[in-house]
Every structure is written in C-alpha cells, then in structure tokens.
Design an enzyme around this catalytic site. Structure first.
Site, mmCIF file in Angstrom:
data_model
loop_
_atom_site.group_PDB
_atom_site.id
_atom_site.type_symbol
_atom_site.label_atom_id
_atom_site.label_comp_id
_atom_site.label_asym_id
_atom_site.label_seq_id
_atom_site.Cartn_x
_atom_site.Cartn_y
_atom_site.Cartn_z
ATOM 1 N N ASN A 10 34.084 42.380 102.685
ATOM 2 C CA ASN A 10 33.725 42.158 104.085
ATOM 3 C C ASN A 10 33.408 43.504 104.771
ATOM 4 O OD1 ASN A 10 33.927 41.769 106.910
ATOM 5 N ND2 ASN A 10 35.097 39.888 106.589
ATOM 6 N N HIS A 12 32.490 44.198 107.782
ATOM 7 C CA HIS A 12 33.087 44.384 109.120
ATOM 8 C C HIS A 12 34.517 44.902 109.012
ATOM 9 C CE1 HIS A 12 29.766 42.170 110.925
ATOM 10 N NE2 HIS A 12 29.883 41.339 109.909
ATOM 11 N N GLU A 37 40.647 35.150 94.686
ATOM 12 C CA GLU A 37 41.879 35.209 95.477
ATOM 13 C C GLU A 37 42.700 33.947 95.202
ATOM 14 O OE1 GLU A 37 41.500 35.336 99.813
ATOM 15 O OE2 GLU A 37 41.135 37.487 99.637
ATOM 16 N N ASP A 70 44.515 40.996 103.760
ATOM 17 C CA ASP A 70 44.241 39.579 103.919
ATOM 18 C C ASP A 70 44.620 39.193 105.342
ATOM 19 O OD1 ASP A 70 43.171 37.486 102.243
ATOM 20 O OD2 ASP A 70 44.981 36.403 102.794
ATOM 21 N N GLY A 148 33.548 36.592 112.151
ATOM 22 C CA GLY A 148 34.477 35.472 111.989
ATOM 23 C C GLY A 148 34.823 34.773 113.298
ATOM 24 N N ASP A 150 36.123 35.945 115.941
ATOM 25 C CA ASP A 150 36.191 36.833 117.111
ATOM 26 C C ASP A 150 35.657 36.204 118.411
ATOM 27 O OD1 ASP A 150 37.471 38.888 115.820
ATOM 28 O OD2 ASP A 150 35.673 40.084 115.461
ATOM 29 N N LYS A 170 38.927 46.756 119.808
ATOM 30 C CA LYS A 170 39.535 45.730 118.948
ATOM 31 C C LYS A 170 40.628 46.362 118.092
ATOM 32 C CE LYS A 170 38.757 42.317 115.357
ATOM 33 N NZ LYS A 170 37.884 41.770 114.315
ATOM 34 N N HIS A 175 45.159 42.818 115.184
ATOM 35 C CA HIS A 175 46.042 42.658 114.026
ATOM 36 C C HIS A 175 45.742 43.693 112.936
ATOM 37 C CE1 HIS A 175 42.347 40.443 113.801
ATOM 38 N NE2 HIS A 175 42.488 40.163 112.529
ATOM 39 N N ARG A 176 44.452 43.868 112.620
ATOM 40 C CA ARG A 176 44.086 44.811 111.550
ATOM 41 C C ARG A 176 44.379 46.243 111.994
ATOM 42 N NH1 ARG A 176 39.777 42.778 110.912
ATOM 43 N NH2 ARG A 176 40.594 41.346 109.362
#
Ligand code: ITT
Length: 197
Positions: A10, A12, A37, A70, A148, A150, A170, A175-176
């Site tokens: 990904n 992004h 996965e 993840d 996603g 967002d 962001k 979270h990330r």
C-alpha cells in the site's frame, strides 16, 4: 542514521510512514511485496504471522530490520466490523457500503476507531507496537486525500475527516502515526535503556 524497511503493497501507508520517519532521522525503505495474509480476529496475530511469512519468502531479510503494519476500522454499532477484515470489506462494499449499513443509525451511535499494529522484526525477534484513534462514521464522503475509509472517518475532536487532512495532520492524530511514533521512539533510545534486547 537508522535504516529500516517497511514491507507493504500500500503506497499510501508507505508515504505516511516515510513522512513520520523523516522526523526521527530514520531512512525508511520500501519493499512492495505481495504475500498471503492470514485471516484472524486479531491484528496482532495477523501482523506477527506476516513477519514470519515474509521471512519464509525472503530469507535474505533475516539479517535486516523490517516491519509490517496491519490496520483496521472497528465500528462499534456493528460490533467491531469490519476490523481485521477491512481490506476485504473495502474492496467489496467500500465506503458506500458502510454508509448504507449505517443508514438508520443516529449520530450518537456512529462511534468507531481505527487501530494500527506494527510487527517489527530485528535480530531474530518480533516486537509489536500499536496505535488507536477514536472517532465516528459520518453520513457522506468528505475529502479527497488519504485512502481507504478516510473520507467517512471523523476523528474525535476534529472537524475534518482524515481525507480532508494532509499527511502531516493525519500522522499527528492517527492510528498509524501513533504506532510509528512508538516504534521510532524505541529505536531512538540508547541501547542501554531498552528492555529485553
Ligand atoms: P498491506 O497489508 O500490504 O500493508 P493493506 O492495504 O492490505 O496493505 P491493511 O491490511 O493494513 O493494508 O488495511 C486494511 C484496509 O483497511 C485498507 O485496505 C484500507 O481500506 C483500510 N485502512 C487501513 N488503514 C487505513 C487508514 O489509515 N485510512 C483509511 N483506511 C485505512
């Protein structure tokens, strides 16, 4: 300068992590690898098993430091759905499907959170780091940045969805950004202050 590798397909996610790494003077490299996965109810288990899978596929990475991440969107009135199944749900019903599922749900019952779990591999060990952001699912898509879910996620205390924020904003709330902050902070500490290393 620290060199570590982020393995994700990904773009992004890599770009967000790259921005964050720069703040810690970490040189983040990208390996865009497709791997299978596992399906599990726990992001921790998925991230940990992805690390092991990658080591099987790429034994040359055994001597390197790398991480996978993840993430999932957990909607409380749907008992945490889609959670660890977010990638599949995004590919199938997408943002419009989620809005449809929540069509009759009133504003005060639309709470949700994003969770990010990083599994960091180095020197034969895997360490986990995580980050959570609380918020809610709004009633229509707003914004065009990010990826996603967002455009439908409004973080608590903000009047902008993630898709209305630049990467920097962001990363500050998200979270990330939080799980990366934990990982990069631990890497920046002198080895003597690290537990269990
Ligand atoms: P890798 O597993 O290759 O890293 P992925 O896109 O499959 O990439 P995840 O499994 O972590 O990433 O994420 C599952 C899905 O959850 C992802 O495809 C998005 O739809 C959604 N998602 C994850 N993080 C998000 C974020 O920060 N903003 C919006 N949606 C996100």
């Amino acid at each position: 300068m620290y060199n570590i590798i982020f393995i994700t397909h990904n773009k992004h996610k890599f770009e967000e992590a790259y921005e964050k790494a720069k703040l810690f003077n970490i040189n983040l490299q990208w390996i865009n690898l497709e791997y299978e996965e596992i399906q599990d109810d726990s992001l921790e288990e998925i991230a940990r098993s992805s690390c092991l899978k990658i080591l099987e596929l790429r034994p040359d990475l055994k001597d390197k430091s790398f991480f996978v991440e993840d993430a999932g969107l957990f909607i409380n009135c749907l008992r945490g759905f889609p959670g660890p199944y977010s990638a599949y749900v995004f590919r199938t019903i997408g943002n419009w499907g989620i809005l449809k599922l929540l069509h009759d749900v009133p504003d005060n019952e639309r709470s949700a959170f994003f969770k990010s779990v990083i599994a960091y591999y180095h020197s034969g060990k895997i360490e986990l780091f995580s980050g959570v952001i609380q918020g809610k699912i709004i009633k229509s898509l707003k914004g065009s940045q990010g990826f996603g879910f967002d455009p439908i996620f409004l973080p608590a205390g903000s009047n902008k969805t993630f898709a209305q924020m630049n990467k920097e904003s962001k990363n500050l709330k998200g979270h990330r950004g939080k799980s990366l902050q934990e990982l990069f902070t631990s890497l920046s500490k002198p080895p003597s202050s690290l537990k269990d290393r």
